[in-house]
Write a protein that holds these residues in place. Structure first.
Motif, PDB file in Angstrom:
ATOM      1  N   ALA A  52     -32.128  57.026  14.315  1.00 24.99           N
ATOM      2  CA  ALA A  52     -30.567  57.449  14.728  1.00 24.99           C
ATOM      3  C   ALA A  52     -30.782  58.438  16.184  1.00 24.99           C
ATOM      4  N   PHE A  53     -31.603  59.322  16.236  1.00 27.25           N
ATOM      5  CA  PHE A  53     -31.716  60.162  17.200  1.00 27.25           C
ATOM      6  C   PHE A  53     -32.037  59.409  18.382  1.00 27.25           C
ATOM      7  N   ASP A  54     -32.843  58.332  18.184  1.00 24.07           N
ATOM      8  CA  ASP A  54     -33.109  57.396  19.395  1.00 24.07           C
ATOM      9  C   ASP A  54     -31.922  56.772  19.956  1.00 24.07           C
ATOM     10  N   ARG A  55     -31.120  56.329  19.232  1.00 21.72           N
ATOM     11  CA  ARG A  55     -29.921  55.730  19.439  1.00 21.72           C
ATOM     12  C   ARG A  55     -28.938  56.535  20.242  1.00 21.72           C
ATOM     13  N   ILE A  56     -28.824  57.831  19.803  1.00 17.77           N
ATOM     14  CA  ILE A  56     -27.748  58.757  20.398  1.00 17.77           C
ATOM     15  C   ILE A  56     -28.490  59.125  21.824  1.00 17.77           C
ATOM     16  N   GLN A  57     -29.745  59.264  22.043  1.00 16.62           N
ATOM     17  CA  GLN A  57     -30.214  59.269  23.256  1.00 16.62           C
ATOM     18  C   GLN A  57     -29.780  58.350  23.982  1.00 16.62           C
ATOM     19  N   GLN A  58     -30.352  56.938  23.822  1.00 19.78           N
ATOM     20  CA  GLN A  58     -30.101  55.755  24.424  1.00 19.78           C
ATOM     21  C   GLN A  58     -28.562  55.372  24.828  1.00 19.78           C
ATOM     22  N   ALA A  59     -27.586  56.056  23.842  1.00 22.90           N
ATOM     23  CA  ALA A  59     -26.419  55.947  24.393  1.00 22.90           C
ATOM     24  C   ALA A  59     -25.638  56.593  25.592  1.00 22.90           C
ATOM     25  N   GLY A  60     -26.509  57.619  26.178  1.00 23.09           N
ATOM     26  CA  GLY A  60     -26.251  58.461  27.348  1.00 23.09           C
ATOM     27  C   GLY A  60     -27.187  59.521  27.797  1.00 23.09           C
ATOM     28  N   GLY A  61     -28.395  59.863  27.298  1.00 23.47           N
ATOM     29  CA  GLY A  61     -29.383  60.756  27.577  1.00 23.47           C
ATOM     30  C   GLY A  61     -30.263  60.168  28.661  1.00 23.47           C
ATOM     31  N   TYR A  62     -29.548  59.921  29.835  1.00 21.34           N
ATOM     32  CA  TYR A  62     -30.236  59.603  30.968  1.00 21.34           C
ATOM     33  C   TYR A  62     -29.551  59.868  32.119  1.00 21.34           C
ATOM     34  N   ILE A  63     -30.326  59.607  33.501  1.00 23.81           N
ATOM     35  CA  ILE A  63     -29.364  59.713  34.589  1.00 23.81           C
ATOM     36  C   ILE A  63     -29.458  58.272  35.182  1.00 23.81           C
ATOM     37  N   SER A  64     -28.820  57.903  36.198  1.00 16.35           N
ATOM     38  CA  SER A  64     -28.858  56.461  36.824  1.00 16.35           C
ATOM     39  C   SER A  64     -29.548  56.753  38.302  1.00 16.35           C
ATOM     40  N   VAL A  65     -29.935  57.896  38.574  1.00 14.37           N
ATOM     41  CA  VAL A  65     -30.379  58.446  39.923  1.00 14.37           C
ATOM     42  C   VAL A  65     -31.705  57.823  40.107  1.00 14.37           C
ATOM     43  N   ASN A  66     -32.081  56.906  41.241  1.00 13.57           N
ATOM     44  CA  ASN A  66     -33.452  56.445  41.442  1.00 13.57           C
ATOM     45  C   ASN A  66     -34.426  57.372  41.520  1.00 13.57           C
ATOM     46  N   THR A  67     -35.396  57.562  40.684  1.00 15.05           N
ATOM     47  CA  THR A  67     -36.300  58.547  40.868  1.00 15.05           C
ATOM     48  C   THR A  67     -37.598  57.996  41.334  1.00 15.05           C
ATOM     49  N   ARG A  71     -24.317  65.186  37.004  1.00 15.99           N
ATOM     50  CA  ARG A  71     -22.856  65.184  36.771  1.00 15.99           C
ATOM     51  C   ARG A  71     -22.042  63.787  37.164  1.00 15.99           C
ATOM     52  N   ILE A  72     -22.906  63.082  37.665  1.00 22.04           N
ATOM     53  CA  ILE A  72     -22.349  61.450  38.045  1.00 22.04           C
ATOM     54  C   ILE A  72     -21.926  60.788  36.781  1.00 22.04           C
ATOM     55  N   GLU A  73     -22.698  60.962  35.580  1.00 19.47           N
ATOM     56  CA  GLU A  73     -22.090  59.857  34.452  1.00 19.47           C
ATOM     57  C   GLU A  73     -21.787  61.174  33.180  1.00 19.47           C
ATOM     58  N   ALA A  74     -21.292  62.329  33.902  1.00 16.76           N
ATOM     59  CA  ALA A  74     -20.895  63.123  32.884  1.00 16.76           C
ATOM     60  C   ALA A  74     -19.864  62.675  31.751  1.00 16.76           C
ATOM     61  N   VAL A  75     -18.818  62.153  32.215  1.00 14.91           N
ATOM     62  CA  VAL A  75     -17.777  61.837  31.210  1.00 14.91           C
ATOM     63  C   VAL A  75     -18.306  60.753  30.325  1.00 14.91           C
ATOM     64  N   GLU A  76     -19.066  59.711  30.928  1.00 18.60           N
ATOM     65  CA  GLU A  76     -19.375  58.430  30.066  1.00 18.60           C
ATOM     66  C   GLU A  76     -20.522  58.956  28.990  1.00 18.60           C
ATOM     67  N   ARG A  77     -21.485  59.914  29.455  1.00 19.12           N
ATOM     68  CA  ARG A  77     -22.384  60.465  28.738  1.00 19.12           C
ATOM     69  C   ARG A  77     -21.925  61.083  27.221  1.00 19.12           C
ATOM     70  N   VAL A  78     -21.092  62.224  27.567  1.00 17.09           N
ATOM     71  CA  VAL A  78     -20.654  62.726  26.647  1.00 17.09           C
ATOM     72  C   VAL A  78     -19.992  62.054  25.496  1.00 17.09           C
ATOM     73  N   GLN A  79     -19.007  61.327  26.132  1.00 14.99           N
ATOM     74  CA  GLN A  79     -18.181  60.469  25.057  1.00 14.99           C
ATOM     75  C   GLN A  79     -18.981  59.370  24.409  1.00 14.99           C
ATOM     76  N   ASN A  80     -19.986  58.799  24.833  1.00 13.92           N
ATOM     77  CA  ASN A  80     -20.770  57.557  24.377  1.00 13.92           C
ATOM     78  C   ASN A  80     -21.803  58.084  23.264  1.00 13.92           C
ATOM     79  N   MET A  81     -22.278  59.658  23.530  1.00  9.17           N
ATOM     80  CA  MET A  81     -23.228  60.277  22.737  1.00  9.17           C
ATOM     81  C   MET A  81     -22.699  60.643  21.523  1.00  9.17           C
ATOM     82  N   VAL A  82     -21.505  61.165  21.693  1.00  7.30           N
ATOM     83  CA  VAL A  82     -20.657  61.879  20.560  1.00  7.30           C
ATOM     84  C   VAL A  82     -20.316  60.631  19.612  1.00  7.30           C
ATOM     85  N   ARG A  83     -19.598  59.341  20.387  1.00  8.53           N
ATOM     86  CA  ARG A  83     -19.393  58.433  19.690  1.00  8.53           C
ATOM     87  C   ARG A  83     -20.557  57.661  18.889  1.00  8.53           C
ATOM     88  N   GLN A  84     -21.892  57.780  19.374  1.00  7.32           N
ATOM     89  CA  GLN A  84     -22.921  57.252  18.551  1.00  7.32           C
ATOM     90  C   GLN A  84     -23.386  58.135  17.503  1.00  7.32           C
TER      91      GLN A  84
END
Length: 248
Positions: free
Chosen positions: A119-134, A193-206
């Motif tokens: 369940a923790f993995d799925r929460i992380q996958q919902a938004g615990g990342y950044i889309s910036v190319n590293t 900050r780029i995905e800040a809005v989607e991140r918190v909404q998606n992770m809390v939802r999951q």
């Protein structure tokens, strides 16, 4: 030391479990808690009995997979340590030790002391990342000036190892401390900050979809966390979530 162990035994997720009593002699104070269980299992195997299944990996306090409920406390009586870092000198000769898996509907028992924390993995996958190319020829991250206080707080949040002690310590089995730590480590940095809005909404939802309870505001999660993750992260996540909701 001679110890009296009461250990939760459960064949699989669909079978009923029960506490089984064991007596273990010759335990030394310098042994880790997992080493003590290793010795118990050696004795059980030598008798032709099935060993106690428990999870572990690095045994260095990094991965968090060794999580156990020991005498009602996640990771046992010591503070800021995982189960693998807990030493038997914290116990006395003749002690009775109750050993159970972490208890939460979102952490179903797989076998004995092992629980499914995907369940923790799925929460992380919902938004615990950044889309910036590293990868490749990117601009050095050090070119972005970041306030030291923010950088330090982000690093503190990032030390969360996802062991689940916060969930096990909470009477509502809340995952707010874990989720807020994963939100905070990005919310405090410009790269996040780029995905800040989607991140918190998606992770809390999951988090809610996984069946975790709401925060109890008792602070037990911070007390039992082996990495000392602060409750301030929950307040930050609440602010992030409110801001994201207002932005639509």
């Amino acid at each position: 030391m001679k110890l009296y162990l009461k250990i939760w035994r459960q064949k699989d997720a669909s079978s009923p479990g029960k506490i089984v009593d064991y007596t273990l002699d010759g335990v030394e104070g310098d042994m880790s808690f997992l080493e003590m269980l290793d010795i118990l299992n050696e004795e059980l195997v030598s008798k032709g009995e099935e060993p106690v299944e428990f999870d572990h990996d690095c045994r260095e306090g990094i991965c968090g997979t060794c999580s156990l409920q020991i005498n009602g406390e996640p990771h046992g009586p010591d503070r800021l340590v995982t189960t693998c870092q807990l030493h038997m000198r914290k116990f006395n000769d003749g002690d009775t030790i109750v050993i159970e898996p972490f208890r939460a509907n979102a952490f179903p028992v797989i076998k004995d002391l092992i629980v499914d924390r995907s369940a923790f993995d799925r929460i992380q996958q919902a938004g615990g990342y950044i889309s910036v190319n590293t990868s490749g020829n990117t601009v050095d991250a050090n070119c972005i000036p970041i306030n030291k206080h923010d950088a330090d707080e982000a690093m503190d949040a990032a030390t969360c190892i996802g062991c689940g002690a916060c969930v096990a310590a909470c009477k509502n089995a809340s995952a707010m401390l874990f989720t807020s730590a994963k939100v905070s480590q990005f919310a405090l940095l410009p790269q996040g900050r780029i995905e800040a809005v989607e991140r918190v909404q998606n992770m809390v939802r999951q988090m809610d979809l996984e069946g975790f309870g709401n925060c109890t505001n008792t602070g037990a999660c911070e007390v039992e966390c082996p990495k000392g993750i602060s409750l301030t992260n929950i307040a930050r996540m609440n602010r992030e979530y409110l801001s994201a909701t207002l932005k639509g």
